[in-house]
Design a protein around this motif. Structure first.
Motif, PDB file in Angstrom:
ATOM      1  N   LEU A 124     -36.982  14.145   0.162  1.00 19.90           N
ATOM      2  CA  LEU A 124     -36.159  14.357  -1.029  1.00 19.90           C
ATOM      3  C   LEU A 124     -36.007  15.853  -1.307  1.00 19.90           C
ATOM      4  CD1 LEU A 124     -34.516  13.057  -3.277  1.00 19.90           C
ATOM      5  CD2 LEU A 124     -36.615  12.931  -4.640  1.00 19.90           C
ATOM      6  N   ALA A 125     -37.077  16.611  -1.106  1.00 21.20           N
ATOM      7  CA  ALA A 125     -37.002  18.071  -1.277  1.00 21.20           C
ATOM      8  C   ALA A 125     -36.003  18.662  -0.279  1.00 21.20           C
ATOM      9  CB  ALA A 125     -38.384  18.694  -1.093  1.00 21.20           C
ATOM     10  N   LEU A 126     -36.073  18.234   0.967  1.00 24.03           N
ATOM     11  CA  LEU A 126     -35.140  18.735   1.981  1.00 24.03           C
ATOM     12  C   LEU A 126     -33.708  18.281   1.691  1.00 24.03           C
ATOM     13  CD1 LEU A 126     -37.285  18.275   5.201  1.00 24.03           C
ATOM     14  CD2 LEU A 126     -36.489  20.447   4.214  1.00 24.03           C
ATOM     15  N   TRP A 127     -33.563  17.077   1.161  1.00 21.71           N
ATOM     16  CA  TRP A 127     -32.227  16.590   0.819  1.00 21.71           C
ATOM     17  C   TRP A 127     -31.609  17.531  -0.230  1.00 21.71           C
ATOM     18  CZ3 TRP A 127     -28.683  15.311  -2.658  1.00 21.71           C
ATOM     19  CH2 TRP A 127     -27.594  14.560  -2.221  1.00 21.71           C
ATOM     20  N   CYS A 128     -32.368  17.857  -1.255  1.00 21.07           N
ATOM     21  CA  CYS A 128     -31.864  18.750  -2.307  1.00 21.07           C
ATOM     22  C   CYS A 128     -31.568  20.140  -1.754  1.00 21.07           C
ATOM     23  CB  CYS A 128     -32.858  18.839  -3.462  1.00 21.07           C
ATOM     24  SG  CYS A 128     -32.921  17.317  -4.439  1.00 21.07           S
ATOM     25  N   HIS A 129     -32.426  20.625  -0.872  1.00 14.05           N
ATOM     26  CA  HIS A 129     -32.178  21.924  -0.241  1.00 14.05           C
ATOM     27  C   HIS A 129     -30.872  21.887   0.546  1.00 14.05           C
ATOM     28  CE1 HIS A 129     -32.528  24.949   2.971  1.00 14.05           C
ATOM     29  NE2 HIS A 129     -32.997  25.689   1.985  1.00 14.05           N
ATOM     30  N   GLY A 130     -30.690  20.847   1.330  1.00 22.10           N
ATOM     31  CA  GLY A 130     -29.459  20.703   2.098  1.00 22.10           C
ATOM     32  C   GLY A 130     -28.239  20.606   1.201  1.00 22.10           C
ATOM     33  N   ARG A 134     -29.919  23.689 -10.938  1.00 23.19           N
ATOM     34  CA  ARG A 134     -31.238  24.304 -11.160  1.00 23.19           C
ATOM     35  C   ARG A 134     -32.348  23.281 -10.915  1.00 23.19           C
ATOM     36  NH1 ARG A 134     -28.668  26.813 -15.484  1.00 23.19           N
ATOM     37  NH2 ARG A 134     -29.477  25.283 -16.936  1.00 23.19           N
ATOM     38  N   ASP A 135     -32.146  22.072 -11.397  1.00 28.78           N
ATOM     39  CA  ASP A 135     -33.137  21.017 -11.174  1.00 28.78           C
ATOM     40  C   ASP A 135     -33.282  20.706  -9.681  1.00 28.78           C
ATOM     41  OD1 ASP A 135     -33.556  20.869 -13.905  1.00 28.78           O
ATOM     42  OD2 ASP A 135     -32.337  19.053 -14.169  1.00 28.78           O
ATOM     43  N   ILE A 195     -36.547  20.717  -7.349  1.00 24.56           N
ATOM     44  CA  ILE A 195     -36.941  19.556  -6.543  1.00 24.56           C
ATOM     45  C   ILE A 195     -37.088  19.960  -5.080  1.00 24.56           C
ATOM     46  CG2 ILE A 195     -36.216  17.269  -5.725  1.00 24.56           C
ATOM     47  CD1 ILE A 195     -34.798  16.992  -8.523  1.00 24.56           C
ATOM     48  N   SER A 196     -36.275  20.910  -4.626  1.00 25.39           N
ATOM     49  CA  SER A 196     -36.340  21.333  -3.224  1.00 25.39           C
ATOM     50  C   SER A 196     -37.676  21.983  -2.872  1.00 25.39           C
ATOM     51  CB  SER A 196     -35.181  22.284  -2.890  1.00 25.39           C
ATOM     52  OG  SER A 196     -35.404  23.565  -3.441  1.00 25.39           O
ATOM     53  N   GLU A 207     -33.869   8.738  -8.599  1.00 26.79           N
ATOM     54  CA  GLU A 207     -32.748   8.244  -9.412  1.00 26.79           C
ATOM     55  C   GLU A 207     -32.007   9.406 -10.068  1.00 26.79           C
ATOM     56  OE1 GLU A 207     -30.140   5.419 -11.165  1.00 26.79           O
ATOM     57  OE2 GLU A 207     -31.380   5.455  -9.359  1.00 26.79           O
ATOM     58  N   TYR A 208     -32.727  10.414 -10.521  1.00 23.75           N
ATOM     59  CA  TYR A 208     -32.087  11.595 -11.108  1.00 23.75           C
ATOM     60  C   TYR A 208     -31.187  12.272 -10.072  1.00 23.75           C
ATOM     61  CZ  TYR A 208     -31.348  16.181 -13.130  1.00 23.75           C
ATOM     62  OH  TYR A 208     -30.760  17.328 -13.601  1.00 23.75           O
ATOM     63  N   VAL A 209     -31.675  12.420  -8.851  1.00 22.84           N
ATOM     64  CA  VAL A 209     -30.874  13.043  -7.791  1.00 22.84           C
ATOM     65  C   VAL A 209     -29.648  12.188  -7.499  1.00 22.84           C
ATOM     66  CG1 VAL A 209     -30.851  13.658  -5.330  1.00 22.84           C
ATOM     67  CG2 VAL A 209     -32.785  14.339  -6.774  1.00 22.84           C
TER      68      VAL A 209
END
Length: 188
Positions: free
Chosen positions: A99-105, A133-134, A138-139, A163-165
């Motif tokens: 999930l962190a990598l998904w947000c980074h991507g 920012r969130d 998360i990333s 769910e937030y993402v």
């Protein structure tokens, strides 16, 4: 239908070391600001940095499917978008990292396809700024030793962040509709 494990294995078979979640996040970020051609360019640029064995027709088809399915999910009126992540059966730390990598991507794809995005001006884009920012926070997510030893509470927290993402991406896509309609600047 997108299959995380199948795509991960296909990419590994051609020597790609990039995370599937990060690729999907980047594709979705690019689709939020532009079109499938921009997402394909972002994906190509991401994979060009790697020394791949000869990519197969199957991998190319799967990556094209990744873009097409992502675009359909983002535009779905039933709000069925889902980030492409490991299953709930995967270890907690793997799911958090994905999930962190998904947000980074996602942030990378968004930034690469819309470097002049008019963020930071409040108004309708104020929520966009907050979501981005969130996502940046998360990333950087990880799992503590305590969470790894007692994962029930961490699983619940991860489900809430997931769910937030999921909803946040749909809001970003919706808020950037006029930006996409104006035609995002063409990048090489």
């Amino acid at each position: 239908m997108l299959d995380y494990d199948r795509l991960r294995d296909s990419l590994a078979n051609v020597g790609a070391v990039v995370a599937v979640a990060e690729l999907h996040g980047g594709v979705c970020g690019a689709l939020c600001t532009s079109d499938s051609l921009a997402a394909a360019r972002w994906l190509r640029d991401c994979l060009d940095d790697q020394r791949l064995d000869a990519p197969t027709t199957e991998v190319a088809r799967e990556l094209s499917e990744l873009i097409d399915a992502s675009l359909r999910m983002l535009g779905d009126e039933e709000l069925r978008f889902e980030p492409l992540l490991p299953s709930d059966d995967a270890p907690l730390d793997e799911r958090v990292q994905a999930l962190a990598l998904w947000c980074h991507g996602f942030l990378a794809g968004l930034g690469a396809t819309a470097p002049g995005l008019p963020a930071g001006r409040g108004g309708d884009l104020g929520a966009l700024d907050e979501i981005l920012r969130d996502f940046a926070e998360i990333s950087r997510a990880g799992v503590t030793e305590d969470e790894a030893e007692g994962p029930d509470e961490a699983d619940f927290a991860l489900a809430e962040v997931h769910e937030y993402v999921r909803v946040g991406v749909q809001l970003v896509y919706e808020q950037l509709a006029s930006y996409r309609a104006q035609g995002a600047p063409e990048l090489n």
